[in-house]
Design a protein around this motif. Structure first.
Motif, PDB file in Angstrom:
ATOM      1  N   TYR A  26      33.968 -72.021  -1.609  1.00 21.92           N
ATOM      2  CA  TYR A  26      33.713 -71.357  -2.893  1.00 21.92           C
ATOM      3  C   TYR A  26      33.855 -69.835  -2.805  1.00 21.92           C
ATOM      4  O   TYR A  26      33.691 -69.134  -3.801  1.00 21.92           O
ATOM      5  CB  TYR A  26      32.302 -71.676  -3.406  1.00 21.92           C
ATOM      6  CG  TYR A  26      32.042 -73.105  -3.823  1.00 21.92           C
ATOM      7  CD1 TYR A  26      33.052 -74.046  -3.904  1.00 21.92           C
ATOM      8  CD2 TYR A  26      30.751 -73.507  -4.163  1.00 21.92           C
ATOM      9  CE1 TYR A  26      32.780 -75.354  -4.279  1.00 21.92           C
ATOM     10  CE2 TYR A  26      30.480 -74.818  -4.552  1.00 21.92           C
ATOM     11  CZ  TYR A  26      31.496 -75.728  -4.601  1.00 21.92           C
ATOM     12  OH  TYR A  26      31.210 -77.020  -4.978  1.00 21.92           O
ATOM     13  N   VAL A  61      25.998 -69.454   1.104  1.00 20.90           N
ATOM     14  CA  VAL A  61      24.607 -69.249   0.694  1.00 20.90           C
ATOM     15  C   VAL A  61      23.652 -69.614   1.841  1.00 20.90           C
ATOM     16  O   VAL A  61      24.067 -70.226   2.827  1.00 20.90           O
ATOM     17  CB  VAL A  61      24.275 -70.041  -0.604  1.00 20.90           C
ATOM     18  CG1 VAL A  61      24.951 -69.405  -1.803  1.00 20.90           C
ATOM     19  CG2 VAL A  61      24.657 -71.497  -0.479  1.00 20.90           C
ATOM     20  N   CYS A  86      21.115 -70.616  -2.785  1.00 17.81           N
ATOM     21  CA  CYS A  86      21.539 -71.675  -3.706  1.00 17.81           C
ATOM     22  C   CYS A  86      20.354 -71.968  -4.628  1.00 17.81           C
ATOM     23  O   CYS A  86      19.305 -72.433  -4.153  1.00 17.81           O
ATOM     24  CB  CYS A  86      21.912 -72.927  -2.929  1.00 17.81           C
ATOM     25  SG  CYS A  86      22.092 -74.387  -3.982  1.00 17.81           S
ATOM     26  N   PRO A  87      20.482 -71.709  -5.948  1.00 18.59           N
ATOM     27  CA  PRO A  87      19.333 -71.937  -6.839  1.00 18.59           C
ATOM     28  C   PRO A  87      18.803 -73.369  -6.763  1.00 18.59           C
ATOM     29  O   PRO A  87      17.596 -73.583  -6.835  1.00 18.59           O
ATOM     30  CB  PRO A  87      19.890 -71.643  -8.232  1.00 18.59           C
ATOM     31  CG  PRO A  87      21.102 -70.810  -8.010  1.00 18.59           C
ATOM     32  CD  PRO A  87      21.637 -71.166  -6.653  1.00 18.59           C
ATOM     33  N   MET A  88      19.686 -74.334  -6.576  1.00 18.63           N
ATOM     34  CA  MET A  88      19.204 -75.720  -6.492  1.00 18.63           C
ATOM     35  C   MET A  88      18.299 -75.914  -5.273  1.00 18.63           C
ATOM     36  O   MET A  88      17.259 -76.575  -5.360  1.00 18.63           O
ATOM     37  CB  MET A  88      20.378 -76.701  -6.427  1.00 18.63           C
ATOM     38  CG  MET A  88      19.928 -78.107  -6.122  1.00 18.63           C
ATOM     39  SD  MET A  88      21.069 -79.385  -6.568  1.00 18.63           S
ATOM     40  CE  MET A  88      22.485 -79.019  -5.609  1.00 18.63           C
ATOM     41  N   ASN A 114      22.040 -79.307   0.483  1.00 20.75           N
ATOM     42  CA  ASN A 114      21.677 -78.083  -0.260  1.00 20.75           C
ATOM     43  C   ASN A 114      20.160 -77.974  -0.386  1.00 20.75           C
ATOM     44  O   ASN A 114      19.588 -78.069  -1.469  1.00 20.75           O
ATOM     45  CB  ASN A 114      22.269 -78.114  -1.683  1.00 20.75           C
ATOM     46  CG  ASN A 114      23.771 -77.991  -1.708  1.00 20.75           C
ATOM     47  OD1 ASN A 114      24.442 -78.583  -0.870  1.00 20.75           O
ATOM     48  ND2 ASN A 114      24.300 -77.240  -2.649  1.00 20.75           N
ATOM     49  N   CYS A 172      22.286 -78.167  -9.949  1.00 20.11           N
ATOM     50  CA  CYS A 172      23.122 -76.996  -9.695  1.00 20.11           C
ATOM     51  C   CYS A 172      23.435 -76.358 -11.043  1.00 20.11           C
ATOM     52  O   CYS A 172      24.050 -76.998 -11.891  1.00 20.11           O
ATOM     53  CB  CYS A 172      24.416 -77.425  -9.000  1.00 20.11           C
ATOM     54  SG  CYS A 172      25.697 -76.159  -9.150  1.00 20.11           S
ATOM     55  N   PRO A 173      23.025 -75.103 -11.260  1.00 20.63           N
ATOM     56  CA  PRO A 173      23.248 -74.485 -12.577  1.00 20.63           C
ATOM     57  C   PRO A 173      24.735 -74.373 -12.936  1.00 20.63           C
ATOM     58  O   PRO A 173      25.070 -74.267 -14.112  1.00 20.63           O
ATOM     59  CB  PRO A 173      22.643 -73.087 -12.424  1.00 20.63           C
ATOM     60  CG  PRO A 173      21.898 -73.084 -11.152  1.00 20.63           C
ATOM     61  CD  PRO A 173      22.343 -74.227 -10.315  1.00 20.63           C
ATOM     62  N   VAL A 174      25.599 -74.400 -11.941  1.00 22.35           N
ATOM     63  CA  VAL A 174      27.047 -74.283 -12.220  1.00 22.35           C
ATOM     64  C   VAL A 174      27.590 -75.633 -12.699  1.00 22.35           C
ATOM     65  O   VAL A 174      28.117 -75.749 -13.814  1.00 22.35           O
ATOM     66  CB  VAL A 174      27.804 -73.802 -10.949  1.00 22.35           C
ATOM     67  CG1 VAL A 174      29.285 -73.652 -11.230  1.00 22.35           C
ATOM     68  CG2 VAL A 174      27.210 -72.501 -10.445  1.00 22.35           C
ATOM     69  N   HIS A 175      27.444 -76.664 -11.899  1.00 20.47           N
ATOM     70  CA  HIS A 175      28.014 -77.973 -12.252  1.00 20.47           C
ATOM     71  C   HIS A 175      27.255 -78.652 -13.389  1.00 20.47           C
ATOM     72  O   HIS A 175      27.836 -79.390 -14.182  1.00 20.47           O
ATOM     73  CB  HIS A 175      28.018 -78.894 -11.029  1.00 20.47           C
ATOM     74  CG  HIS A 175      28.962 -78.451  -9.958  1.00 20.47           C
ATOM     75  ND1 HIS A 175      28.609 -77.551  -8.980  1.00 20.47           N
ATOM     76  CD2 HIS A 175      30.262 -78.763  -9.726  1.00 20.47           C
ATOM     77  CE1 HIS A 175      29.641 -77.339  -8.180  1.00 20.47           C
ATOM     78  NE2 HIS A 175      30.656 -78.060  -8.609  1.00 20.47           N
ATOM     79  N   GLU A 200      27.745 -83.247  -8.509  1.00 22.34           N
ATOM     80  CA  GLU A 200      26.644 -82.419  -9.034  1.00 22.34           C
ATOM     81  C   GLU A 200      26.757 -82.257 -10.554  1.00 22.34           C
ATOM     82  O   GLU A 200      25.870 -81.681 -11.182  1.00 22.34           O
ATOM     83  CB  GLU A 200      26.653 -81.036  -8.378  1.00 22.34           C
ATOM     84  CG  GLU A 200      26.171 -81.047  -6.944  1.00 22.34           C
ATOM     85  CD  GLU A 200      26.332 -79.687  -6.265  1.00 22.34           C
ATOM     86  OE1 GLU A 200      26.590 -78.688  -6.951  1.00 22.34           O
ATOM     87  OE2 GLU A 200      26.194 -79.638  -5.029  1.00 22.34           O
ATOM     88  N   GLU A 235      33.375 -75.591  -8.646  1.00 25.55           N
ATOM     89  CA  GLU A 235      33.275 -74.131  -8.626  1.00 25.55           C
ATOM     90  C   GLU A 235      34.662 -73.494  -8.460  1.00 25.55           C
ATOM     91  O   GLU A 235      35.505 -74.008  -7.716  1.00 25.55           O
ATOM     92  CB  GLU A 235      32.338 -73.729  -7.480  1.00 25.55           C
ATOM     93  CG  GLU A 235      31.603 -72.434  -7.681  1.00 25.55           C
ATOM     94  CD  GLU A 235      32.389 -71.202  -7.319  1.00 25.55           C
ATOM     95  OE1 GLU A 235      32.022 -70.114  -7.792  1.00 25.55           O
ATOM     96  OE2 GLU A 235      33.361 -71.322  -6.560  1.00 25.55           O
ATOM     97  N   CYS A 262      29.779 -69.663  -9.197  1.00 23.09           N
ATOM     98  CA  CYS A 262      28.471 -69.588  -8.545  1.00 23.09           C
ATOM     99  C   CYS A 262      28.217 -68.123  -8.182  1.00 23.09           C
ATOM    100  O   CYS A 262      28.813 -67.590  -7.240  1.00 23.09           O
ATOM    101  CB  CYS A 262      28.452 -70.468  -7.299  1.00 23.09           C
ATOM    102  SG  CYS A 262      26.890 -70.335  -6.411  1.00 23.09           S
ATOM    103  N   MET A 265      27.323 -67.377  -4.520  1.00 25.34           N
ATOM    104  CA  MET A 265      28.452 -67.401  -3.573  1.00 25.34           C
ATOM    105  C   MET A 265      29.238 -66.093  -3.657  1.00 25.34           C
ATOM    106  O   MET A 265      29.737 -65.592  -2.654  1.00 25.34           O
ATOM    107  CB  MET A 265      29.381 -68.571  -3.917  1.00 25.34           C
ATOM    108  CG  MET A 265      28.838 -69.906  -3.487  1.00 25.34           C
ATOM    109  SD  MET A 265      29.106 -70.115  -1.717  1.00 25.34           S
ATOM    110  CE  MET A 265      28.498 -71.782  -1.513  1.00 25.34           C
TER     111      MET A 265
END
Ligand code: 13P
Ligand code: SF4
Length: 307
Positions: A26, A61, A86-88, A114, A172-175, A200, A235, A262, A265
């Motif tokens: 990523y 991360v 990684c927020p998750m 993660n 995961c806030p991205v996926h 995710e 991502e 992300c 990242m």
């Protein structure tokens, strides 16, 4: 390849200081170009074990640096910045897992890679997105707590309707921001395209996919279908790196490019890598030995169960 001035300095300095640079897929191309090895989080950790150099700079991360340190305690593992988390992985409190286990001693705890070292330390088995189903199958357990990703968890739940799989509600806030509407729109615009997505993503998005897989599996799928137009549901680093090497980059389509970034990242910059050499900056991963050994158990079980 034409390197810019900062890249040239980093390449020179890493040779002079017996340092190896690892980069997650990523990362932006300017980072992957100066890396000795690029891959997904698990492949990076396995590779790190084989590396002869004493110092590793991990461009990714925090949990990725920790996984390297858990497997290779004698190496110096440096993250370019302490801020890339990684927020998750941060969404889960290991105390909640301990409390669940106390109330439900007959459940095995499966954690996604993660996760922090503290979380891995209280889990039984670690999995990656590519191995989750295979490992849950070979564990042969009927009662499972899956942490922290609700989407990967529900993907696993669907594969084993006969099992009692409790899923925590991390994401995961991205996926997780991908929607079925975005996929349908992209499919209408590119009707001949295949759609590949990371697990995710929410279930209704995964249902629309021709292929579901981890970062490495997505890249392999794209490489194995060189003549196909492909919509990429992960991502943006994957897309940004692939269009640099693909023979026909126009065939690749990034799904929802505005949201598939992300931010953590992307906190790794060439400047932050260079200043590790020139200013002695960076964040060294150090884990208490007791914690490292406890976390190692879940990673070793992952290897035993077949990743
Ligand atoms: P991989 O384990 O595929 O590298 O994925 C890590 C990640 O952060 C996915 O969003
Ligand atoms: Fe974490 Fe998602 Fe970023 Fe991967 S893309 S590091 S899961 S926030």
């Amino acid at each position: 390849m034409q390197f810019n001035e900062i890249q040239k300095q980093i390449i020179k300095l890493k040779k002079e200081t017996d340092t190896v640079i690892l980069a997650h897929t990523y990362q932006n191309p300017e980072i992957t170009e100066i890396a000795d090895f690029v891959g997904d989080s698990f492949v990076l950790a396995k590779y790190a074990k084989e590396v002869k150099a004493k110092r590793i700079i991990m461009c990714g991360v925090r949990f990725m640096g920790e996984t390297v340190k858990i497997l290779s305690p004698d190496k110096e593992v440096i993250m370019p910045t302490a801020e890339a988390l990684c927020p998750m992985a941060e969404m889960i409190d290991p105390k909640d897992i301990v409390a669940f286990k106390e109330k439900n001693p007959d459940y095995s705890v499966v954690c996604y890679i993660n996760t922090t070292a503290e979380t891995k330390a209280v889990c039984d088995v670690c999995v990656t997105s590519s191995s989750a189903i295979r490992i849950v199958k070979s564990m042969n357990k009927d009662k499972i707590l899956f942490v922290p990703d609700k989407n990967l968890g529900s993907f696993v739940q669907k594969a084993f309707p006969e099992k009692d799989i409790v899923v925590m509600d991390g994401y995961c806030p991205v996926h997780n921001d991908l929607t079925a509407e975005q996929v349908k729109e992209a499919k209408e615009k590119y009707p001949a395209a295949l759609f590949t997505v990371h697990p995710e993503a929410p279930a209704e998005v995964v249902e629309l996919a021709d292929h579901v897989g981890s970062t490495s599996a997505i890249i392999e799928f794209i490489k194995n279908n060189p003549d196909k137009q492909i919509i990429i549901g992960t991502e943006s680093g994957v897309y940004n790196n692939l269009i640099k090497t693909d023979k026909n980059p126009d065939r690749l389509i990034q799904l929802s490019p505005d949201i598939m970034v992300c931010e953590d990242m992307k906190k790794i910059t060439l400047e932050s890598v260079l200043s590790i050499f020139t200013e002695n900056t960076g964040f060294e991963i150090n884990l208490p030995e007791k914690l490292r050994k406890q976390a190692l158990v879940s990673i070793e079980n992952m290897l035993t169960y077949g990743d």
